[in-house]
Design a protein around this motif. Structure first.
Motif, mmCIF file in Angstrom:
data_model
loop_
_atom_site.group_PDB
_atom_site.id
_atom_site.type_symbol
_atom_site.label_atom_id
_atom_site.label_comp_id
_atom_site.label_asym_id
_atom_site.label_seq_id
_atom_site.Cartn_x
_atom_site.Cartn_y
_atom_site.Cartn_z
ATOM 1 N N ASP A 177 0.771 -1.314 -0.080
ATOM 2 C CA ASP A 177 0.028 0.111 0.096
ATOM 3 C C ASP A 177 0.776 1.260 -0.021
ATOM 4 O O ASP A 177 0.639 2.084 -0.727
ATOM 5 N N ILE A 178 1.933 1.478 0.942
ATOM 6 C CA ILE A 178 2.767 2.431 0.838
ATOM 7 C C ILE A 178 3.458 2.689 -0.494
ATOM 8 O O ILE A 178 3.585 3.792 -0.837
ATOM 9 N N LEU A 179 3.801 1.402 -1.188
ATOM 10 C CA LEU A 179 4.618 1.836 -2.502
ATOM 11 C C LEU A 179 3.630 2.059 -3.249
ATOM 12 O O LEU A 179 4.022 2.863 -4.411
ATOM 13 N N MET A 180 2.342 1.776 -3.367
ATOM 14 C CA MET A 180 1.497 1.946 -4.399
ATOM 15 C C MET A 180 1.260 3.666 -4.224
ATOM 16 O O MET A 180 1.170 4.329 -5.303
ATOM 17 N N ARG A 181 1.074 3.951 -2.981
ATOM 18 C CA ARG A 181 0.970 5.407 -2.783
ATOM 19 C C ARG A 181 2.237 6.281 -3.258
ATOM 20 O O ARG A 181 2.148 7.453 -3.905
ATOM 21 N N LEU A 316 8.321 -4.047 -6.887
ATOM 22 C CA LEU A 316 8.908 -3.767 -5.535
ATOM 23 C C LEU A 316 8.420 -4.175 -4.731
ATOM 24 O O LEU A 316 9.363 -4.824 -3.786
ATOM 25 N N SER A 317 7.234 -4.532 -4.394
ATOM 26 C CA SER A 317 6.404 -5.311 -3.531
ATOM 27 C C SER A 317 7.055 -6.850 -3.386
ATOM 28 O O SER A 317 7.379 -7.472 -2.644
ATOM 29 N N TRP A 318 7.032 -7.377 -4.663
ATOM 30 C CA TRP A 318 7.470 -8.571 -4.923
ATOM 31 C C TRP A 318 9.104 -8.924 -4.454
ATOM 32 O O TRP A 318 9.555 -9.672 -3.837
#
Length: 518
Positions: A177-181, A316-318
């Motif tokens: 969620d943080i990376l998406m934002r 980045l999440s993966w």
């Protein structure tokens, strides 16, 4: 009550299962008729598209299991065959060798157009060429490259501060969620010249837009396996009602953005170095206002959204998930950062540190590049490319794929990027292992054929933003790993959510431990 009314009602109720049975029988008849089921010249049939409903939550792993038995196979649909392949020869044939014969096709366009309109990922022919030409020129400009680097560095510094606050609470947090934002802020600044400030939580409209866009993405993908989606759209019920509401919210947000940017541009006529992509497209629109209207701009924005936000944030999440599973790889990247940038432990200010991240610095980090690439091999941002269909503009004869299988006019040909990264015949017996070293020889990164490593597509439609994406991912990775050590917050399983891009379902819950004393 009149006995005749009761009888008529009971008769009508009795007819319902009969009508449903007849409709189901007709659907099956249409699905299996005219598909050359016994002919060995066509790919083997491994069921119908409706089997995907059963395996939907594990769809990519299910298809990987099938493709290991048959590298090219068919699932039957009412109007055509859906051909799936994990053969690099077939991918090259469709995306490059016979590029002009394969298009998005009416089937795919009809499914995607409510959300993505006539953006570059959906259209064919002259519309695609025109958008590709303008976008290609913009991505090649030094102005955009320098501007994007500056934006990525600033947002990466903000990201470090946000994670630092969360790490101090000693609780797990949703890193995806943080990376998406973070990437949403970046794409809005680079793409549209707008400070959304979604990362630090002050933009309710931005977060509502992100939520609506993600849900619309998933609901649009659902259409591929929902045989009743057109009826639902007509009646405005169920998933289609939710999709329509999300698209309405998205449209209102985007059209307001366009009007604001148009007004700003009118007040800045004296400036020629328009940095953001939307400003530059607005200037192009003045040359052809009839065709390049507000709807055209809306479609461009949403196509850039899925390219600029989802792909980088998902990867980045993966990437961080794999580093938590492989702490030695995480440490190797940290060692590379220290070797290239220096180990100045006294520099705890992320703003000052990020100013030292330049293109030459990024070029001296082959192990980081290899690790991001290995992540993309196993977890491609677009896991299944529903791309190609022989349509009426093509020759009336069937095509023949390099593996010898025939394709009928009107069939869809889809390549399985997620499955290809797990194929032993492509990557070796260790295909399922996370091994960044496979990309390095004597410390130098070694490229692979884009038809084997298909994370960025290939051929004339190869991703224009490939370097743009790597630059953003490297800058964010360096910032996070320089200041924090990451580990999984709990033992909950990590898997994907089935949509156009490879989201982690229910987020990525991590803990962060500061590396530097502040």
């Amino acid at each position: 009550m009149d006995i005749s009314i009761v009888s008529a009602t009971l008769y009508s109720v009795a007819l319902v299962p009969i009508a449903l049975s007849v409709a189901f029988a007709l659907l099956l008849l249409k699905t299996f008729t005219g598909k050359s089921l016994r002919s060995s010249k066509y790919p083997p049939v491994r069921g119908t598209v409706f089997v995907q409903l059963i395996y939907f939550n594990q769809l990519y792993d299910y298809l990987t299991g099938v493709v290991r038995q048959s590298p090219t196979f068919r699932l039957l649909a009412p109007d055509q065959s859906e051909i799936y392949t994990a053969d690099p020869r077939n991918v090259e044939h469709v995306l490059k060798t016979n590029f002009d014969r394969y298009t998005k096709g009416k089937f795919n366009i009809e499914i995607m157009k409510d959300l993505f309109g006539e953006g570059i990922f959906v259209v064919d022919g002259e519309k695609w060429k025109k958008q590709r030409k303008v976008a290609s020129f913009e991505f090649a400009t030094r102005v955009l490259r320098d501007f994007s680097c500056s934006v990525f560095r600033k947002n990466a510094a903000k990201l470090v501060k946000v994670v630092d606050e969360l790490s101090a609470a000693s609780e797990g947090f949703d890193m995806q969620d943080i990376l998406m934002r973070c990437t949403l802020d970046s794409i809005f600044k680079v793409g549209f010249g707008v400070e959304l400030n979604c990362l630090q939580g002050s933009s309710k409209e931005g977060r509502a837009f992100m939520k609506a866009f993600d849900e619309a993405n998933a609901l649009t993908y659902w259409r591929y396996i929902d045989p009743s989606w057109e009826l639902k759209r007509l009646l405005n019920i169920g998933s289609e009602a939710r999709l329509r509401n999300n698209v309405k919210l998205i449209d209102n947000f985007v059209h307001q953005l366009i009007r604001t940017k148009r007004n700003q541009l009118a007040a800045q006529r004296e400036r020629n170095d328009k940095e953001d992509i939307l400003s530059r497209f607005l200037l192009e629109c003045e040359k052809d206002p009839e065709n390049m209207n507000e709807k055209y701009l809306r479609d461009i924005i949403l196509n850039f959204m899925i390219a600029g936000k989802d792909t980088s944030a998902n990867t980045l999440s993966w990437f961080l998930y794999m580093l938590c599973k492989h702490p030695l790889v995480q440490q190797k990247i940290v060692d590379e950062i220290k070797e290239v940038i220096g180990d100045q432990a006294s520099e705890a200010n992320p703003d000052g540190f990020m100013e030292r991240i330049t293109d030459p610095v990024l070029d001296r980090m082959p192990y980081l590049h290899a690790t991001l690439t290995e992540t993309l091999r196993l977890y491609p941002a677009v896991p299944l490319v529903i791309f190609c269909s022989l349509d009426g503009r093509c020759t009336e004869t069937d095509d023949v794929l390099p593996d010898g299988f025939h394709v009928k006019k009107g069939d869809n040909v889809n390549y399985l990027a997620y499955s290809m990264g797990r194929m032993h015949n492509i990557w070796g017996e260790d295909a399922e292992d996370f091994k960044p070293e496979r990309w390095l020889k004597d410390g130098i990164f070694q490229k692979e054929s884009p038809f084997k490593f298909v994370a960025f597509h290939a051929g004339p439609r190869i991703c224009l933003g490939k370097d743009f994406a790597y630059r953003q991912m490297k800058i964010v990775s360096i910032a996070l790993l320089r200041f924090f050590r990451f580990r999984l917050a709990d033992e909950r399983p990590v898997t994907y959510k089935v949509m156009f891009t490879l989201h982690i379902d229910n987020g990525l819950h991590l803990r962060a431990v500061p590396r530097l004393a502040t």
